[in-house]
Design an enzyme around this catalytic site. Structure first.
Site, mmCIF file in Angstrom:
data_model
loop_
_atom_site.group_PDB
_atom_site.id
_atom_site.type_symbol
_atom_site.label_atom_id
_atom_site.label_comp_id
_atom_site.label_asym_id
_atom_site.label_seq_id
_atom_site.Cartn_x
_atom_site.Cartn_y
_atom_site.Cartn_z
ATOM 1 C CD GLU A 88 2.389 -13.341 15.634
ATOM 2 O OE1 GLU A 88 2.677 -11.995 16.040
ATOM 3 O OE2 GLU A 88 2.090 -14.060 16.560
ATOM 4 C CG LEU A 116 8.723 -16.669 -3.721
ATOM 5 C CD1 LEU A 116 8.737 -17.035 -2.206
ATOM 6 C CD2 LEU A 116 8.889 -15.350 -4.244
ATOM 7 C CB SER A 151 -8.943 -5.159 -3.362
ATOM 8 O OG SER A 151 -9.458 -3.720 -3.480
ATOM 9 C CB THR A 152 -13.310 -7.277 -4.446
ATOM 10 O OG1 THR A 152 -13.212 -7.244 -3.199
ATOM 11 C CG2 THR A 152 -13.092 -8.706 -5.132
ATOM 12 C CD GLU A 153 -13.692 -4.763 -1.383
ATOM 13 O OE1 GLU A 153 -12.380 -5.029 -1.339
ATOM 14 O OE2 GLU A 153 -14.787 -5.430 -1.337
ATOM 15 C CG HIS A 201 -0.617 2.164 -9.365
ATOM 16 N ND1 HIS A 201 -0.626 1.901 -7.997
ATOM 17 C CD2 HIS A 201 -1.535 3.012 -9.751
ATOM 18 C CE1 HIS A 201 -1.964 2.320 -7.434
ATOM 19 N NE2 HIS A 201 -2.442 3.045 -8.585
ATOM 20 N NE ARG A 212 -7.749 2.376 -5.481
ATOM 21 C CZ ARG A 212 -6.368 2.283 -4.859
ATOM 22 N NH1 ARG A 212 -5.619 2.550 -5.490
ATOM 23 N NH2 ARG A 212 -6.410 2.003 -3.629
ATOM 24 N NE ARG A 235 -2.904 -1.204 4.297
ATOM 25 C CZ ARG A 235 -4.158 -1.520 3.881
ATOM 26 N NH1 ARG A 235 -5.104 -2.050 4.630
ATOM 27 N NH2 ARG A 235 -4.524 -0.387 3.237
ATOM 28 C CG ASP A 282 -2.121 1.041 1.135
ATOM 29 O OD1 ASP A 282 -2.230 1.529 -0.095
ATOM 30 O OD2 ASP A 282 -3.034 1.301 2.046
HETATM 31 C C1 IPE Z 1 -5.536 -2.460 -0.299
HETATM 32 O O1 IPE Z 1 -5.155 -1.295 -0.131
HETATM 33 C C2 IPE Z 1 -5.461 -3.258 -1.650
HETATM 34 C C3 IPE Z 1 -4.287 -3.309 -2.182
HETATM 35 C C4 IPE Z 1 -3.064 -3.032 -1.602
HETATM 36 C C5 IPE Z 1 -4.273 -4.046 -3.578
HETATM 37 P P1 IPE Z 1 -6.322 -0.302 -0.360
HETATM 38 O O2 IPE Z 1 -5.647 1.021 -0.420
HETATM 39 O O3 IPE Z 1 -7.220 -0.539 -1.484
HETATM 40 O O4 IPE Z 1 -7.128 -0.266 0.992
HETATM 41 P P2 IPE Z 1 -7.926 0.983 1.620
HETATM 42 O O5 IPE Z 1 -8.674 1.430 0.753
HETATM 43 O O6 IPE Z 1 -6.747 1.940 2.155
HETATM 44 O O7 IPE Z 1 -8.368 0.028 3.109
HETATM 45 C C1 IPE Z 2 -1.688 0.369 -3.323
HETATM 46 O O1 IPE Z 2 -1.405 1.723 -3.395
HETATM 47 C C2 IPE Z 2 -1.857 -0.146 -4.749
HETATM 48 C C3 IPE Z 2 -3.275 -0.672 -5.065
HETATM 49 C C4 IPE Z 2 -4.296 -0.567 -4.100
HETATM 50 C C5 IPE Z 2 -3.527 -1.060 -6.443
HETATM 51 P P1 IPE Z 2 -2.663 2.578 -3.400
HETATM 52 O O2 IPE Z 2 -2.722 3.035 -4.618
HETATM 53 O O3 IPE Z 2 -3.833 2.155 -2.531
HETATM 54 O O4 IPE Z 2 -1.984 3.776 -2.658
HETATM 55 P P2 IPE Z 2 -2.623 4.784 -1.672
HETATM 56 O O5 IPE Z 2 -3.041 3.993 -0.597
HETATM 57 O O6 IPE Z 2 -3.482 5.758 -2.380
HETATM 58 O O7 IPE Z 2 -1.397 5.855 -1.193
HETATM 59 MG MG MG Z 3 -3.928 2.436 -0.597
#
Ligand code: IPE
Ligand code: IPE
Ligand code: MG
Length: 244
Positions: free
Chosen positions: A211, A135, A69-71, A41, A75, A192, A24
Site C-alpha cells: 500500500e 525492531l 540511492s544509487t542515483e 540532512h 549530487r 514517502r 524525502d
Molecule cells: C529518494 O529520494 C532517495 C532517498 C530518499 C534516499 P530522491 O530525492 O533521490 O529522489 P528523486 O530524485 O526526487 O526522485
Molecule cells: C532526502 O532528501 C535525503 C536523501 C536523498 C539523501 P533530499 O536531499 O532528496 O531532499 P529534497 O528532495 O532535495 O528536498
Molecule cells: Mg529528494
C-alpha cells in the site's frame, strides 16, 4: 483544535509487518530556512530517531529506510561527503547508545562502494545488534532496485554455471532469496514524505502489492503522530492481492 492522537486509533493486532519509508525533503526543508542542504540532512537524521522509537514502541517488526540511492552519487561532492560524515556520526552514536534500545540493524544495498571505515562500522553494528529482539531496522545505503535485481541475476547466473541450481527451479520465491531483502517480508506499507509521488528506484520487486502512502510534510518535520497516521490510514485500506 486539539490534534488527533493517531497512536490511540491503531489496532495493535493488525500492524503492518514491514513499513518502508522514502525519507524525502531534507534539501527543501533547508532551502526554506535559507541554510545549507546538509543541515537538512542532519535534521532528517534526528527525525529518523523519533520514528524508530515510534515504530519500536508499537511493535513494528521491520522498518526499511531509504538513506542513499544509487542515483544520489550524482549530487555535488560536498553534499555526498556531508551525507557520508553524517552516516559515520550516526553509526558511532548508535553503537554508543546500543544498550538503550532493542533495535537490530542491517543494511540493504551495495555497501562495497562505500568508504572502508564505514563498511567496518556497519559490520560492527550488525554483529553487536544481532541478538536484539525488537525492531529490525534495514537501512538502504547505495541502494537501487535496478542494481539489486541485476546483482541477484548475476548471482543466479553464477549458481547456474556452478550447477548449484537448475534453470527449472527458478521461480519468484527462489528469485527473492537472491535479493538483499531475502530474510525480510515484503513491505505492507510504503510511505514517502515531501509530496513527491514516485518510487525513485526503491524496492521495485518487493512493493508489488504494498500500500502506498504519500505525505506532504518534508522529512525533517515528520513526527511520531504522522507515522501513526500513516498506519491508521493503512489499516482502513482493503487489500485484495488480485482477488475479490
Ligand atoms: C529518494 O529520494 C532517495 C532517498 C530518499 C534516499 P530522491 O530525492 O533521490 O529522489 P528523486 O530524485 O526526487 O526522485
Ligand atoms: C532526502 O532528501 C535525503 C536523501 C536523498 C539523501 P533530499 O536531499 O532528496 O531532499 P529534497 O528532495 O532535495 O528536498
Ligand atoms: Mg529528494
Amino acid at each position: 483544535m486539539k490534534d488527533i492522537d493517531y497512536k490511540e486509533k491503531i489496532y495493535l493486532d493488525k500492524l503492518p509487518k514491514h513499513v518502508a519509508i522514502i525519507m524525502d525533503g531534507n534539501g527543501r526543508w533547508a532551502k526554506k530556512k535559507n541554510i545549507p542542504r546538509n543541515f537538512g540532512h542532519k535534521a532528517g537524521a534526528k527525525a529518523l530517531q523519533k520514528i524508530l522509537k515510534a515504530a519500536d514502541d508499537i511493535g513494528i517488526k521491520h522498518l526499511t529506510v531509504y538513506a542513499f540511492s544509487t542515483e544520489n552519487w550524482t549530487r555535488p561532492k560536498e553534499e555526498i561527503s556531508g551525507l557520508m560524515n553524517l552516516l559515520r556520526e550516526y553509526l558511532k552514536q548508535y553503537l554508543k547508545d546500543m544498550d538503550k534500545n532493542n533495535i537490530k540493524v542491517d543494511i540493504i544495498g551495495d555497501i562495497t562502494k562505500l568508504d572502508k571505515d564505514i563498511q567496518e562500522q556497519i559490520e560492527k553494528i550488525k554483529i553487536k545488534t544481532y541478538n536484539k529482539t525488537g525492531l529490525n531496522l534495514h537501512i538502504a545505503l547505495n541502494y537501487g532496485g535496478h542494481d539489486e535485481i541485476i546483482r541477484a541475476i548475476k548471482k543466479i547466473g553464477q549458481d547456474l554455471l556452478d550447477s548449484k541450481i537448475n534453470i527449472d527451479e527458478i521461480n519468484k520465491d527462489v528469485f527473492a532469496t537472491y535479493l538483499d531483502t531475502k530474510d525480510i517480508p515484503d513491505p505492507d506499507l510504503l510511505i514517502r514524505t515531501s509530496g513527491e509521488q514516485r518510487i525513485s528506484n526503491f524496492l521495485l520487486w518487493q512493493i508489488a502489492y504494498s500500500e502506498l502512502y504519500f505525505c506532504d510534510k518534508l522529512w525533517p518535520d515528520y513526527n511520531e503522530n504522522d507515522f501513526y497516521k500513516a498506519i491508521y490510514e493503512f489499516q482502513k485500506r482493503n487489500r485484495r492481492f488480485g482477488g475479490i
